[in-house]
Scaffold this active site. Sequence first.
Site, PDB file in Angstrom:
ATOM      1  N   HIS A   1      41.270  44.221  71.444  1.00 37.10           N
ATOM      2  CA  HIS A   1      42.083  44.346  70.235  1.00 37.10           C
ATOM      3  C   HIS A   1      42.906  45.617  70.369  1.00 37.10           C
ATOM      4  O   HIS A   1      42.469  46.594  70.972  1.00 37.10           O
ATOM      5  CB  HIS A   1      41.204  44.414  68.983  1.00 37.10           C
ATOM      6  CG  HIS A   1      40.596  43.105  68.616  1.00 37.10           C
ATOM      7  ND1 HIS A   1      41.190  42.214  67.749  1.00 37.10           N
ATOM      8  CD2 HIS A   1      39.439  42.519  69.011  1.00 37.10           C
ATOM      9  CE1 HIS A   1      40.437  41.142  67.628  1.00 37.10           C
ATOM     10  NE2 HIS A   1      39.365  41.305  68.382  1.00 37.10           N
ATOM     11  N   HIS A   2      44.116  45.590  69.826  1.00 34.94           N
ATOM     12  CA  HIS A   2      44.949  46.786  69.849  1.00 34.94           C
ATOM     13  C   HIS A   2      44.390  47.797  68.867  1.00 34.94           C
ATOM     14  O   HIS A   2      43.991  47.450  67.747  1.00 34.94           O
ATOM     15  CB  HIS A   2      46.388  46.421  69.477  1.00 34.94           C
ATOM     16  CG  HIS A   2      47.388  47.464  69.865  1.00 34.94           C
ATOM     17  ND1 HIS A   2      47.500  48.661  69.190  1.00 34.94           N
ATOM     18  CD2 HIS A   2      48.312  47.491  70.858  1.00 34.94           C
ATOM     19  CE1 HIS A   2      48.460  49.378  69.739  1.00 34.94           C
ATOM     20  NE2 HIS A   2      48.964  48.700  70.758  1.00 34.94           N
ATOM     21  N   ALA A   3      44.355  49.054  69.291  1.00 31.40           N
ATOM     22  CA  ALA A   3      43.741  50.084  68.453  1.00 31.40           C
ATOM     23  C   ALA A   3      44.545  50.414  67.215  1.00 31.40           C
ATOM     24  O   ALA A   3      43.980  50.855  66.199  1.00 31.40           O
ATOM     25  CB  ALA A   3      43.528  51.351  69.278  1.00 31.40           C
ATOM     26  N   THR A   4      45.865  50.213  67.235  1.00 32.89           N
ATOM     27  CA  THR A   4      46.697  50.666  66.114  1.00 32.89           C
ATOM     28  C   THR A   4      47.615  49.586  65.551  1.00 32.89           C
ATOM     29  O   THR A   4      48.470  49.881  64.715  1.00 32.89           O
ATOM     30  CB  THR A   4      47.556  51.873  66.538  1.00 32.89           C
ATOM     31  OG1 THR A   4      48.387  51.504  67.658  1.00 32.89           O
ATOM     32  CG2 THR A   4      46.674  53.054  66.935  1.00 32.89           C
TER      33      THR A   4
ATOM     34  N   TYR B   1      46.176  41.974  66.387  1.00 28.82           N
ATOM     35  CA  TYR B   1      46.640  41.980  67.775  1.00 28.82           C
ATOM     36  C   TYR B   1      45.373  42.021  68.617  1.00 28.82           C
ATOM     37  O   TYR B   1      44.821  43.089  68.875  1.00 28.82           O
ATOM     38  CB  TYR B   1      47.514  43.208  68.021  1.00 28.82           C
ATOM     39  CG  TYR B   1      48.272  43.247  69.351  1.00 28.82           C
ATOM     40  CD1 TYR B   1      47.925  42.435  70.419  1.00 28.82           C
ATOM     41  CD2 TYR B   1      49.346  44.120  69.515  1.00 28.82           C
ATOM     42  CE1 TYR B   1      48.627  42.489  71.608  1.00 28.82           C
ATOM     43  CE2 TYR B   1      50.054  44.178  70.704  1.00 28.82           C
ATOM     44  CZ  TYR B   1      49.687  43.365  71.754  1.00 28.82           C
ATOM     45  OH  TYR B   1      50.380  43.427  72.933  1.00 28.82           O
TER      46      TYR B   1
END
Length: 372
Positions: A224-227, A231
């Site tokens: 997963h995208h951190a920010t 996503y």
Amino acid sequence: MGALDGLLVVSLEQAVAAPLCTLRLAEAGARVIKIERAEGDFARGYDRVVHGESAYFVWLNRGKQSLVLDIKQADDAALLARIVGRADVFVQNLAPGAAARAGFGSAELRARHPRLITADISGYGEDGPAAARKAYDLLVQCETGLAAITGGPDEAGRVGVSVADIACGMNAHAAILEALIARGRAGKGSGIAVSLFDSIAEWMTVPLLHHDYGGRAPPRAGLHHATIAPYGVYACGDGRQVVLSVQNEREWRAFCADVLVRPDLAADARFADNSARCTNRTALDTEIAAAFGALDTTGAIARLTIAGIAFAPLNEVADLSRHAHLRRVEADTASGPVALPASPVRWEDAVRPIGAVSGIGEHNDVIRREFD
């Protein structure tokens, strides 16, 4: 005619970073003479998976001439000096200080040959407390903090390919091309220094800015995208996984309406914008997981396509091997032909020849005759 036809590149190289740099120069038409020890570039021994040869080596050493030298011996050092005297570019990534101790320091070479471009590739740069340390890809991934933001929530992880070496080689290649342009204008060579540490530190700009100005580096988020949210990866009802990315509020509304079939979520205050969705990621993922769990992969992809949401299946290497977009080229090695991914750069007006992978010292005789 390649853009670098007629240029001579001499490289005291091993492993990955410098060989990737000079591979790109060879692909553009430069003549690359690769200097090896009697036992060869140690990357030749990394594995034996390609007809008994190393995967790393056959990837990075196409189209080069191999010359075995012991530069601690006077005759071989003199031969290398003669070759460098005719060269346009000199590249080295030996252990820190080794080239200079052997009489092939970059500043000294440029003093003798003002048009020469030199490129020194190192782990940590030319000065500073770690300058003399050996450096390899995993070590640099760890020291720059890259490993700390890679992996799942409970454990750091290595990026699965040698990104520190690759980034450094790409930077060295770009800098050499810039130096060649500058030499064409001013008639003078340049000294270039590129390090693995600097290459990954620059890639770490966004996490670093989050730390320095936001007070906290992004946490490890696995797939997963951190920010950015949503996503990341989600499981479908048939057990396969799909990765999706929502990049803006227009896409978020379309995702809610056409993929989740929950248009009401677009107006939910918990998910009002990306910052809110990241703060409430657990609740968001619960909603998405429920919707995807009721769909098979085909159905999920159909909805994502209709909504215009970016997605990708979570593939294995075996899936890449048969992927419709994987372009391959065939290169010759002493042990037989090998199918490799094609260069990522496509030229509309030409198909570049694929150079062969040389055996250790394959060009000893011809090069010695030429430069004696």
